[in-house]
Design an enzyme around this catalytic site. Structure first.
Site, mmCIF file in Angstrom:
data_model
loop_
_atom_site.group_PDB
_atom_site.id
_atom_site.type_symbol
_atom_site.label_atom_id
_atom_site.label_comp_id
_atom_site.label_asym_id
_atom_site.label_seq_id
_atom_site.Cartn_x
_atom_site.Cartn_y
_atom_site.Cartn_z
ATOM 1 N N CYS A 293 30.458 7.309 -0.110
ATOM 2 C CA CYS A 293 30.597 8.646 0.500
ATOM 3 C C CYS A 293 29.318 9.429 0.228
ATOM 4 O O CYS A 293 28.288 8.836 -0.104
ATOM 5 C CB CYS A 293 31.831 9.372 -0.033
ATOM 6 S SG CYS A 293 31.688 9.854 -1.751
ATOM 7 N N CYS B 36 29.798 19.453 -10.002
ATOM 8 C CA CYS B 36 30.707 20.466 -9.469
ATOM 9 C C CYS B 36 30.195 21.163 -8.224
ATOM 10 O O CYS B 36 30.978 21.655 -7.429
ATOM 11 C CB CYS B 36 31.000 21.490 -10.546
ATOM 12 S SG CYS B 36 32.099 20.806 -11.771
#
Lengths: 78, 372, 372, 78
Positions: free
Chosen positions: B336, B189
């Site tokens: 990514c 997160c």
């Protein structure tokens, strides 16, 4: 029925909005969940809870017209 | 329990003492209170500042993590000089500067099933400032098992949640979300991005809930989930009911059961690679070697660079307009920075364009970098 | 206007940059922004911390006041080592530690009608963290005259208010309250008492509003007054309309008109002594001298002590139960620490018990002390 | 009429509560102000504004039954 639906957290990344009015047949929480998955298929991988008028209610209870629905995913950031 | 105030305390906390709702007795309760804050990050920093300023007599801080440059945008206890140091230790030093008349105990270790119960027993209130599901379930269960109220806060991009769990037989986190999200749907997160001031807004309100519990005043947010959106500045509150079977299931655990629980496994963090994922070592072996397309979704400035004859760059933003560039017979590897964008793009391409020759680098270039 | 980000900026503000709503362009806007914070106290401290952490390129801090021990319960930029130093200067030093890549300008002076317009013109956004009506009206009017949006926050005991004034032709503070409260009804607000975490909750949300103005995202709280109660954790929002005549009246002022405005007089602060008040010099001359009753309403621990043959102590709490002790032919002088309790007790005794031989020490023992 | 009245800030020191239900005749904002001053005489020294259903309305508009009334003083702390 017309429902006001508020989307929170990661859910908005699937719906591309955080609020919408939805016209549909009288529905239960369970039916609403299915309707949302049909409208936003990618939601099927997400965990979320549905609150109706600021309460979490039983999945089989019918949702009155004009109810306010919140679609809440858990999130863990800190 | 209360503790006598010194002459210095009376002056220092005068603005509390002169409030009818606090008074001398209230300030004595604050002095006697013991609060354990799990995580000295975005939420922990402001909560700790205000708990220390208020005069909470004993503050524990659990954090195994180290200060990183990218923390400073929101973790306001830390300065660039602290980079690389343990967060619990640095936080404790700053809090001692702010208030040297209280006891501050840093625990520079990971909260585990082995140490949680022992730690929680030494405190009155637990404040949850952690950043992942695994620790949040661990914290909730340990709070239930030791009977401690838990001040919960959580953030995502521009939104926050606040509640108080396990307070006077009120609901627990598991009454709200019995199970963590499906493995793989939520990555780390702290890598999603967050507006820096958001944890300040939420963490200060966690400190407020802790103080109300200590002072026994006002309405503690037990049985209520406050939702906040920084973009609209809207708050709403949803009622949470007790789900007794969820609480009972946790309370049925013996200390040994709990110590053997694997919360990482429960939260799907220890998952093997899925059929759609490859790890950094595999990618390393494929660069310049086999006839596949490795697509770097990152912006030009993101580091470390990924170079190779079979590497091309198409930023995530460009993808929606150039979807045909992905229609190819060759296997595609998406890369990514942290694995989030590659995951989103793979799902998009699979679901909306029926492409099924795509894999992604699990954990992104940050995992590549570490093993490099 | 925007400013190019350095390689270090990209890493430091990565959690902003990866948000769609911020991105590189947004972080450049933050870097180019100039924010002036009036008051480095309860509201200013958290607002300044998060504005600096977010990377606001230029931050001005106006505060003439000095750090006091009783500030530390909520003004989390300051440590005991800072007591007696100027707040703007100390705040600026701490912010430089937190972020040395931005410009921080301390103005260790009082905001006046003479310097306000010149100062405001150098910034894009004004954040109001002041603690009295006089400066709040001055700030509002100067923001109107210079056309700067004003992020308003205000606190009282456990409650807070947030709004954005003068934003894109939205309402100003005078549209909400055209005139300050009646002279004498509100004394120095910092002396009323406040729960320490409250300015943290409000100040962080002021920083959030400033960032939304800079980033041009979300819904800025213009035309809305947010109300917050820390005890109930309830928020509500009331709509504010533009009162054009109030705005026009301010805007009609020339720079010279404004410079000649006396905001202290406008807010009743320079009031002469009323018939019910005496000053410290008068009290001093009466002690041990004339046949009156001087009643010290303070708690035993409050300093400085007031001693004399005609001085007696009846704490405010004791009064409701001993009202007959006030029924006397003699003139009574009520004394407390700051003048608030004596004022409340005098009004209570006059209104509910028809006693009219009572005067109070204006400003309380704090004024006595200073002149002593 | 029944009105729900919320008191804020220093006003609560005069009313000794921050919420009450008030039964009274149909009233304007101006009439409500007078009724409050009658009920709480010490309020006469205070500055405050009255909002009806989250809006500041004209003093002469009648306040509908069941309205939510907020009594707001200015405050300047910081």
């Amino acid at each position: 029925m017309t429902y006001s639906i508020y989307y929170f957290g990661k859910i908005t990344e699937h719906t591309n909005c955080n609020y919408e009015r939805l016209n549909c047949e009288l529905s239960t929480v369970k039916g609403m969940k299915e309707a949302l998955l049909k409208k936003y298929p990618t939601l099927r991988n997400e965990t979320f809870k549905i609150a109706v008028n600021k309460n979490f209610i039983d999945e089989e209870i019918l949702i009155a017209n004009d109810s306010e629905i919140a679609v809440l995913p858990p999130f863990a950031g800190g | 329990m209360s503790e006598e105030l010194t002459r210095n305390d009376l002056k220092r906390y005068n603005r509390h003492v002169i409030l009818d709702e606090v008074g001398l007795a209230g300030q004595e309760k604050i002095k006697a209170a013991k609060v354990l804050v799990i995580g000295a990050g975005g939420l922990g920093s402001p909560a700790l500042q205000y708990l220390a300023a208020a005069g909470v007599g004993t503050i524990g801080i659990v954090d195994f993590d180290y200060v990183d440059l990218s923390n400073l945008q929101r973790q306001i206890l830390f300065t660039p000089a602290d980079i690389g140091k343990n967060k619990a230790v640095v936080a404790s030093e700053r809090l001692k500067q702010l208030n040297d008349s209280i006891e501050i105990i840093p625990y520079a270790e990971r909260l585990t099933t082995k140490n949680a119960l022992g730690l929680f027993q030494q405190f009155d209130i637990i404040v949850d400032g952690t950043d992942n599901f695994s620790t949040r379930y661990l914290v909730n269960d340990a709070a239930l098992l030791t009977g401690k109220p838990l001040v919960y806060g959580s953030i995502y991009k521009f939104q926050g949640q606040i509640s108080v769990f396990n307070y006077k037989n009120g609901p627990s986190y598991r009454c709200l979300f019995p199970e963590p999200p499906a493995p793989g749907t939520i990555k780390n997160c702290s890598e999603i991005g967050v507006i820096g001031v958001l944890p300040g807004v939420i963490g200060t309100q966690q400190a407020n809930e802790a103080l109300k519990i200590i002072l026994e005043i006002g309405e503690v947010q037990s049985g209520k989930l406050m939702l906040y959106d920084a973009l609209t500045a809207m708050y709403s509150t949803i009622n949470i009911q007790v789900a007794q079977q969820e609480i009972d299931r946790v309370k049925a655990m013996s200390q040994q059961d709990f110590e053997l629980m694997d919360y990482d496994l429960f939260c799907g963090i220890k998952n093997e690679l899925s059929e759609h994922e490859i790890d950094a070592n595999t990618l390393r072996s494929w660069i310049d070697a086999i006839d596949i397309r490795i697509i770097d979704l990152r912006e030009e400035w993101e580091e470390p660079a990924l170079e190779g004859t079979n590497v091309e760059r198409i930023t995530m933003n460009a993808i929606l307009h150039q979807i045909n560039r992905f229609i190819t017979e060759k296997k595609v590897v998406l890369v990514c920075q942290t694995g989030i964008r590659s995951n989103q793009v793979r799902i998009l391409l699979e679901q909306e364009h029926q492409l099924n020759n795509i894999v992604e680098l699990k954990g992104g270039m940050e995992s590549y970098d570490k093993k490099g």
